[in-house]
Enzyme design. Structure first.
Site, short mmCIF file in Angstrom:
data_model
loop_
_atom_site.label_atom_id
_atom_site.label_comp_id
_atom_site.label_asym_id
_atom_site.label_seq_id
_atom_site.Cartn_x
_atom_site.Cartn_y
_atom_site.Cartn_z
N LYS A 231 0.83 -1.25 -0.09
CA LYS A 231 0.00 0.01 -0.14
C LYS A 231 0.84 1.17 -0.09
CE LYS A 231 -4.29 -1.46 1.87
NZ LYS A 231 -5.23 -1.10 2.94
N ASP B 94 -9.90 3.62 2.17
CA ASP B 94 -10.09 2.98 3.23
C ASP B 94 -10.72 3.90 4.30
OD1 ASP B 94 -8.88 0.44 2.77
OD2 ASP B 94 -6.93 1.41 3.10
#
Ligand code: ATR
Length: 292
Positions: free
Chosen positions: A69, A105
């Site tokens: 990520k 997210d």
């Protein structure tokens, strides 16, 4: 016509439930895409990105899970401001040889909170347990939506302090405080919080919550405090079980998985999926896993 390809990349990636929920939503909307898992080793990440840009690997977009990520940032052509601020990307859109990075997210988390708890975030006090990548994404989303006071607590205090320093620069209207996950000030912060979110990886280990957080003052919390956990497997973590036993309202991790996925889905296809289709297929799968 051959379906366009979507994927989740990670190391490991075999456990990912993303293909299940995305393919269910794609089927329901009859969209010509297929979503699969691709195992990408850390050292293969640059060449993986290169192959997509050169058209050697046909992918319209992909999700990114651990450990890529943060590492993927240098290989992207553009990064959305929110992802830049978070320092992590979980969604990439491939557009004519260019890779565009996003992070859904934090927004996925607050969307699931809004849907499941109706909690008004403006002006409230939130305490986060943990100060890693997940805490960073969530605290940014909470601060953006007007949370007034965020207490960042962590086993390693310096990590919480570094995160607070970063956040104070960008969100002057929010008050950020830091603490270890123990002691009087920790208890005080919890007793003033309307929302307490566990972002640590402790629930993943399936250890008893108390083993890692022996000093958690359940009796001091307000009765309307919402207890939230990011982990969705098990669906009811030990932290949430304890909260339920205390009569507190809980917010499990599945909603965040669904809503971050729905936001990614919209970025790739231009359509917002039916989140109930995604949620119910995941619930069935998790139930199967529990009884296996
Ligand atoms: P993520 O990206 O999922 O947030 P991470 O960046 O590795 O993962 O962060 C994991 C978080 O869980 C950290 O806040 C970590 O605390 P430390 O910074 O002190 O390591 C926390 N964590 C992991 N195991 C823990 C444990 N046994 N007790 C308390 N906190 C723990």
């Amino acid at each position: 016509m051959k379906p366009k390809q979507l994927a989740v990349i990670g190391h490991p990636v075999a456990h990912s439930l993303s293909p299940l929920m995305h393919n269910a939503a794609l089927r329901q909307l009859k969209l010509p895409y297929h979503y699969r898992k691709i195992h990408v080793l850390p050292e293969a990440l640059p060449s993986f990105c290169q192959k997509i840009k050169q058209g050697k690997l046909k992918l319209a977009g992909f999700n990114i899970t651990l450990p890529h990520k943060e590492k993927i940032l240098p290989y992207l052509d553009w990064i959305a401001p929110l992802a830049k601020l978070t320092g992590a990307v979980n969604t990439v859109v491939h557009h004519e040889g260019r890779l565009l990075g996003f992070n859904t997210d934090g927004l996925g988390y607050v969307e699931s909170l809004r849907e499941e708890t109706q909690l008004q975030l403006k002006g409230i006090h939130v305490t986060l347990l943990g100060a890693g990548g997940a805490a960073r994404a969530i605290s940014i989303a909470l601060a953006q939506l007007g949370v007034k006071h965020i207490t960042l607590t962590n086993r390693t205090l310096s990590r919480a302090e570094n995160l607070a320093k970063h956040l104070r620069r960008h969100f002057p209207q929010t008050h950020f405080e830091t603490n270890k996950i123990e002691g009087k000030k920790f208890h005080q912060a919890l007793s003033h919080s309307q929302l307490i979110t566990n972002t640590t990886s402790v629930s993943l280990t399936k250890q008893a919550f108390e083993e890692n957080f022996p000093d958690f003052p359940w009796q001091k919390l307000k009765l309307n405090t919402i207890i939230s956990d990011l982990v969705y497997d098990p669906p009811l973590t030990d932290f949430l079980k304890q909260a339920k036993a205390q009569g507190l309202k809980i917010h499990p991790g599945l909603g965040m998985l669904v809503h971050q996925g729905a936001l990614s889905f919209q970025l790739w296809t231009g359509h917002y999926p039916d989140v109930e289709v995604m949620r119910s297929i995941l619930q069935k799968e998790l139930k199967k896993k529990q009884t296996a």
